[in-house]
Structure formats: structure tokens, C-alpha cells
Design an enzyme around this catalytic site. Structure first.
Site, short mmCIF file in Angstrom:
data_model
loop_
_atom_site.label_atom_id
_atom_site.label_comp_id
_atom_site.label_asym_id
_atom_site.label_seq_id
_atom_site.Cartn_x
_atom_site.Cartn_y
_atom_site.Cartn_z
N TRP A 54 0.84 -1.20 0.00
CA TRP A 54 0.00 0.00 0.00
C TRP A 54 0.87 1.25 0.00
CZ3 TRP A 54 0.44 -3.51 3.91
CH2 TRP A 54 0.58 -3.09 5.23
N ASP A 55 0.84 2.14 0.98
CA ASP A 55 1.52 3.45 0.90
C ASP A 55 2.91 3.31 0.29
OD1 ASP A 55 -0.72 4.00 2.39
OD2 ASP A 55 0.34 4.87 4.10
N ALA A 125 4.06 4.92 7.18
CA ALA A 125 4.64 5.60 6.02
C ALA A 125 5.74 6.60 6.38
CB ALA A 125 3.54 6.29 5.23
N ARG A 204 2.53 11.33 12.38
CA ARG A 204 3.15 10.34 11.50
C ARG A 204 3.42 10.92 10.11
NH1 ARG A 204 -2.31 7.85 12.31
NH2 ARG A 204 -3.61 8.28 10.47
N ASP A 205 3.90 10.05 9.22
CA ASP A 205 4.06 10.33 7.78
C ASP A 205 5.08 11.44 7.49
OD1 ASP A 205 2.04 8.49 7.72
OD2 ASP A 205 0.52 9.83 6.93
N GLU A 275 -3.49 13.06 5.81
CA GLU A 275 -2.44 12.03 5.73
C GLU A 275 -1.43 12.32 4.63
OE1 GLU A 275 -3.67 8.04 7.42
OE2 GLU A 275 -5.15 8.32 5.84
#
Length: 453
Positions: A54-55, A125, A204-205, A275
Site C-alpha cells: 500500500w503506501d 509511512a 506520522r508520515d 495524511e
């Protein structure tokens, strides 16, 4: 570090120097021929049949360009074994890398880190930087290693020290890696887990970005909003939705040392999750993109699983939502969860947008209904691979979809694209994909006894 007092938080809330995605903006979100991608069908073969993927993000250089090493480009992605139920994949996510010479055919390189190396109980991620022969792998350390129960603590971490080797057999990324925490929420600019109101918590990210001679990390977070704050019209339900795009700056340009700064953008009263924030800079315009879900919009607002965007004249400028509402790219009404986690990158006259192939043959109004399906159907209907790349036109504060490339086709800016096969408004490719006919809208209940389920 703040003591979390209401007075300190109120000062932060009252500081309207942070541009806002407002409820008035988000009220204009709607599918049109300018922002809807065509239906996705499964590819002939997934990126790797043994993996859910995914990501995804490129290995890049400090100036943001895609790194080419001996003719190879590299992508990193969150992965899990493909026999795992898709809804459980985030609980065991690990970062793997893939490499390609043509941006079409990808080879699995393996895990970036050995299982015992990274911080947290799993990785979410991040960003991969290639600088002076060294790989800096930024990631989200989710949970804590050895935890008895799965936790959702999130810290921005870095693994540094990786090296890229190539030979006749392909490309390898190898350690040893040195892992450490770069950033944690401070409770004043960015909400801590203890301050969270129970909605989805985020810190995050990470996404590395250089603006002239200054070095930054962008990330997803939440802006603290105390109970006494007179925001959201005093509606406590809306105050629970407090997503923001965070930023930290390196005082020396060292890619291992960052200090928190006030958010670039907040979505207080609008949305909980902004996100994977990232930027494209073109002709003096800073395009800030985020992904978000339909279910993370505050009460009274309707959105989609979609790529949203904002534009300003400088990094710390007054960001305005693209297309008036912020909506840039979304899925058709009859395949509302077919793709997610979009990432845009510059390609000359266009931006190219990669994503992962999420749930197909599934048109229910909520992803919660996936759990009602038999396990075999949950697995069958999850794409778990790279989605078709979407071509996007950027024109000032306006955008429009201009076609697609194949699943996982990620050309470099130096590589020519074919003529667009789909110009919105000029082809019937999206006819009927914008608004559900009232008679077919359904009751939102999944009939698991239906033989066609």
C-alpha cells in the site's frame, strides 16, 4: 514542552497565522468530471503476489528529484503477507523496497530493515532520502517494541546508514542502520496521545523537503484544542476533528536534527486526518497535498476518500484550497474505495499521482462493511498493489484529471508521456461515475447472503 494548560493551548488556537481549511471550503466538496478517476480493474499481475502493498514513496535526493542509481529507480512501500486479512495489515506493516529500470516492471528487493532493527512494533509511512551515497529512511514508529497489547503511539523516526549496491543481479539496500526518534508531539503545537479525544490519533508520515537553503520535515498531526476554546461554534463534537499539517525545521540543514515549528495548515472543525502531506513547487506556487477519508470529516460535512490540495505563494504562505473546496482527485461513486494514499510528483506540464489499489467490486458507503464479507471475499476484493497512475493538470488554483497510465507505471520527468486518452468532458469514460442514481443508492446494508456478494 507545554504543561497542557488551557491558557497555553488557547494562545495557540487564537494564533490565526496558521492557514485553515474551513467548513465553508469543505462544504463545496463534490464529484465532477474534473476530479474523478476512472474505474480501476485488477492488473494482469500484482506487484508481488506474496505481498499486500500500500503506501508507496520514491527514493529521492535532497532537491526532491527521484534518485537514479546505475539506471535504477527505487520505491519504498508498506507491506504485509498477502494471506493476511487486509484489515489487519497495519498491525504488522513493514517497509520493503522495489526497483525498476523503466518505471513499469518492478522487482522486489526485500525488507529495508531486519525485523529486530526498527523502532516501534511496526512501521508506517515515511520518506527515503539518498544523499552522498547514504540512505536516510524516515518512517513512523507505531507502537513500542515488545508491547503486550497493540498500541497506537506514533513517533517520527529515522534509520540512517543504509547503502545502495548494484550489480548484474539487480539492486540491494543494506545496513547497518542506526535508528533513533527524531520528533515527538509537544502538546502545544501538536497534540499528544494523552490529549487526544478518542478520534483517530495522528503524529506520522514524515516527508523531507528543502526550500532554498532551509531543510524541513512535513508530517501529519493534530492541533490541540482545549475544551474551553470558543471554536467550531462551541460544538464539542466538531472540536474532536482537529487534523493539521505539521512541520519541523533543521537549524543547520542536518537531515538528522529537526525542531518543531507551528503547523502549515489546520483543519480544526473540518477533518481529523490530513495524511501523507507533501509538496510540489511549480512557477513559484507551492502545492500542498494530503489524503483523507470520508469518515474523518466532522459532523455536518460530507467528503470522500480523496486527494485534497492547497496552494500558496511560499512555504509558509496563506494556503487556499484548490478548486475552491480542496478536492483534487477522488474515486467514482460506484467504486468509492478503489484507491487511496495518493502521492503527487512533478512531471513537466503535469503532475503524476500514484496510489495503491484498495477495495474493488465494492460500492458500499463505508469500509466498515468489508468486515461483514466472508474472509475469502475480503481477500479477493482487496487490490493490495499499485494503482494506475493518474495524470493531473495544475493551473494556478485549479486542477483537472487528464487521464491515467498503467498500474504502477511511474515515469521520470525526463520520460515522455503518451497523448492523454481521456480529457474530462470530451469522452464518456466517466459517464455515470459522478453521482449515484437515486434508485440505486442502496440502504447502506451489505447483504452477505447475496450470491453476488
Amino acid at each position: 514542552m507545554t504543561d497542557g494548560s488551557d491558557a497555553a493551548l488557547l494562545d495557540a488556537v487564537d494564533d490565526r497565522s496558521t492557514p485553515a481549511w474551513t467548513r465553508a471550503h469543505a462544504a463545496g466538496i463534490d464529484r465532477t468530471e474534473r476530479n474523478v478517476a476512472p474505474i480501476i480493474y485488477p492488473p494482469e499481475a500484482p506487484l508481488d503476489p506474496a505481498l499486500h502493498v500500500w503506501d508507496t514513496w520514491f527514493l529521492r535526493r535532497r532537491d526532491g528529484s527521484v534518485a537514479e542509481i546505475d539506471g535504477y529507480r527505487v520505491i519504498f512501500a508498506l507491506t504485509s503477507p498477502s494471506e493476511l486479512l487486509p484489515g489487519k495489515r497495519h498491525d504488522v506493516a513493514a517497509i520493503r523496497y522495489f526497483y525498476s529500470r523503466d518505471g513499469k516492471n518492478w522487482t522486489t528487493g526485500g525488507r529495508v530493515f531486519e525485523e529486530s532493527e526498527p523502532l516501534g512494533s511496526r512501521q508506517w509511512a515515511g520518506f527515503a532520502l539518498y544523499d552522498e551515497g547514504e540512505v536516510f529512511a524516515y518512517y513512523t514508529a507505531a507502537g513500542r517494541r515488545g508491547e503486550a497489547e497493540l498500541a497506537y503511539t506514533q513517533r517520527i523516526a529515522l534509520g540512517r546508514g543504509g547503502a545502495v549496491e548494484t550489480d548484474g543481479d539487480g539492486l540491494r539496500i543494506e545496513g547497518p542502520w542506526d535508528h533513533f526518534v527524531l520528533l515527538e508531539p509537544d502538546g502545544e503545537y501538536y497534540e499528544t496521545e494523552a490529549q487526544s479525544r478518542g478520534m483517530i490519533y495522528t503524529f506520522r508520515d514524515p516527508w523531507f523537503f528543502e526550500d532554498g537553503d532551509r531543510t524541513y520535515l512535513l508530517f501529519e498531526a493534530n492541533a490541540p484544542v482545549p475544551d474551553s476554546a470558543d471554536v467550531c461554534g462551541g460544538d464539542p463534537a466538531q472540536r474532536e476533528f482537529n487534523g493539521c499539517v505539521g512541520i519541523a525545521e533543521s537549524p543547520t540543514g542536518d537531515p538528522t536534527d529537526f525542531e518543531l515549528r507551528p503547523p502549515l495548515l489546520d483543519a480544526v472543525c473540518v477533518n481529523q486526518e490530513l495524511e501523507r502531506p507533501h509538496l510540489i513547487v511549480r512557477d513559484g506556487t507551492y502545492y500542498l497535498f494530503v489524503s483523507s477519508h470520508d469518515h474523518t470529516f466532522a459532523p455536518g460535512l460530507d467528503g470522500y476518500d480523496a486527494l485534497y490540495g492547497f496552494a500558496a505563494d511560499s512555504l509558509r504562505g496563506d494556503y487556499e484550497p484548490l478548486n475552491g473546496s480542496g478536492l483534487v482527485l477522488t474515486n467514482p461513486w460506484n467504486a468509492p474505495f478503489q484507491a487511496y494514499s495518493w502521492l503527487a510528483y512533478d512531471h513537466g506540464d503535469e503532475a503524476l499521482v500514484t496510489a495503491f489499489f484498495n477495495y474493488f467490486d465494492f460500492d458500499r458507503p463505508t469500509l466498515d462493511d468489508v468486515a461483514l464479507l466472508p474472509e475469502s471475499e475480503q481477500l479477493r476484493r482487496f487490490g493490495g498493489t499499485l494503482a494506475p497512475t493518474v495524470r493531473l493538470r495544475l493551473d494556478g488554483r485549479e486542477t483537472r484529471v487528464a487521464g491515467t497510465l498503467d498500474h504502477g507505471h511511474l515515469p521520470l520527468p525526463s520520460e515522455e508521456l503518451p497523448e492523454p486518452w481521456w480529457e474530462p468532458g470530451e469522452d464518456v469514460a466517466v459517464s455515470g461515475y459522478l453521482t449515484p442514481p437515486e434508485a440505486d443508492a442502496g440502504d447502506g446494508v451489505l447483504d452477505v447472503d447475496d450470491p453476488d456478494c
